[in-house]
Design a protein around this motif. Structure first.
Motif, mmCIF file in Angstrom:
data_model
loop_
_atom_site.group_PDB
_atom_site.id
_atom_site.type_symbol
_atom_site.label_atom_id
_atom_site.label_comp_id
_atom_site.label_asym_id
_atom_site.label_seq_id
_atom_site.Cartn_x
_atom_site.Cartn_y
_atom_site.Cartn_z
ATOM 1 N N ASP A 77 0.452 -1.573 -0.151
ATOM 2 C CA ASP A 77 -0.089 0.150 0.341
ATOM 3 C C ASP A 77 0.953 1.532 -0.001
ATOM 4 N N PRO A 78 1.364 1.424 -0.921
ATOM 5 C CA PRO A 78 2.231 2.341 -1.300
ATOM 6 C C PRO A 78 1.258 4.370 -0.532
ATOM 7 N N PRO A 98 11.536 -4.213 -11.272
ATOM 8 C CA PRO A 98 11.518 -3.238 -11.335
ATOM 9 C C PRO A 98 9.546 -2.636 -11.276
ATOM 10 N N VAL A 99 9.543 -4.232 -11.944
ATOM 11 C CA VAL A 99 8.432 -3.994 -13.494
ATOM 12 C C VAL A 99 6.741 -4.199 -12.461
ATOM 13 N N ILE A 100 7.539 -5.338 -11.616
ATOM 14 C CA ILE A 100 6.129 -5.880 -10.376
ATOM 15 C C ILE A 100 6.638 -5.008 -9.026
ATOM 16 N N ASP A 101 6.905 -4.312 -8.865
ATOM 17 C CA ASP A 101 6.602 -3.012 -8.046
ATOM 18 C C ASP A 101 6.029 -1.694 -8.691
ATOM 19 N N TYR A 102 6.201 -1.584 -9.909
ATOM 20 C CA TYR A 102 5.291 -0.737 -10.784
ATOM 21 C C TYR A 102 3.817 -1.044 -10.659
ATOM 22 N N LEU A 103 4.170 -2.351 -11.281
ATOM 23 C CA LEU A 103 2.191 -2.727 -10.887
ATOM 24 C C LEU A 103 1.957 -2.637 -9.780
ATOM 25 N N ARG A 104 2.292 -3.285 -8.760
ATOM 26 C CA ARG A 104 2.062 -3.446 -7.269
ATOM 27 C C ARG A 104 1.518 -1.889 -7.236
ATOM 28 N N ASP A 105 2.184 -0.612 -7.763
ATOM 29 C CA ASP A 105 1.548 0.243 -7.052
ATOM 30 C C ASP A 105 0.556 0.998 -7.756
ATOM 31 N N LEU A 106 0.932 0.429 -8.901
ATOM 32 C CA LEU A 106 -0.209 1.197 -9.496
ATOM 33 C C LEU A 106 -1.538 0.275 -9.223
ATOM 34 N N GLU A 107 -1.356 -0.932 -9.366
ATOM 35 C CA GLU A 107 -2.842 -1.553 -8.715
ATOM 36 C C GLU A 107 -3.648 -1.307 -7.557
ATOM 37 N N ILE A 138 -2.665 -7.323 -3.053
ATOM 38 C CA ILE A 138 -2.818 -5.746 -3.043
ATOM 39 C C ILE A 138 -3.596 -4.974 -2.400
ATOM 40 N N GLY A 139 -4.097 -4.571 -1.413
ATOM 41 C CA GLY A 139 -5.333 -3.791 -0.850
ATOM 42 C C GLY A 139 -5.693 -4.811 0.227
ATOM 43 N N PRO A 140 -6.741 -3.840 0.535
ATOM 44 C CA PRO A 140 -7.358 -4.060 2.536
ATOM 45 C C PRO A 140 -8.472 -5.456 1.387
ATOM 46 N N SER A 141 -8.623 -5.721 2.747
ATOM 47 C CA SER A 141 -9.470 -7.114 2.515
ATOM 48 C C SER A 141 -11.252 -6.736 2.465
ATOM 49 N N ASP A 142 -10.802 -5.738 3.055
ATOM 50 C CA ASP A 142 -12.740 -5.347 2.395
ATOM 51 C C ASP A 142 -12.825 -3.977 1.879
ATOM 52 N N GLY A 143 -11.850 -3.709 0.756
ATOM 53 C CA GLY A 143 -11.838 -2.249 -0.174
ATOM 54 C C GLY A 143 -12.713 -3.432 -0.887
#
Length: 89
Positions: free
Chosen positions: A3-4, A41-50, A79-84
């Motif tokens: 969660d950036p 770096p691509v995985i990190d970017y995609l995590r942030d984007l997601e 990625i993200g909260p379980s209740d989001g």
């Protein structure tokens, strides 16, 4: 969970989210089958984007596209909260 911390500067216009499929493809294809140094770096970017998409984008499909790109590169993290929104995307 990734969660950036992002501020208002990270808010993307709706038009940006319409381009995500092409963006993910352009980022993922060149590093498929490569080592961790190239994929990381691509995985990190995609995590942030997601994480950003889950907060700002109203399209489940967009979140799924980003998550699929991460999975193609071997990333299985959640990625993200379980209740989001889009919890089961």
């Amino acid at each position: 969970m990734h969660d950036p911390s992002t501020g208002d500067a990270a808010i993307r216009p709706a038009e940006f989210w319409d381009t995500v499929a092409g963006l993910v493809t352009a980022k993922v294809e060149p590093v498929i089958g490569r080592g961790d140094r190239q994929r990381g770096p691509v995985i990190d970017y995609l995590r942030d984007l997601e994480a950003l998409a889950r907060r700002q984008c109203g399209s489940r499909e967009t979140v799924q596209i980003i998550a699929s790109g991460r999975r193609l590169l071997g990333d299985r993290s959640e990625i993200g909260p379980s209740d989001g929104p889009f919890t089961h995307a």
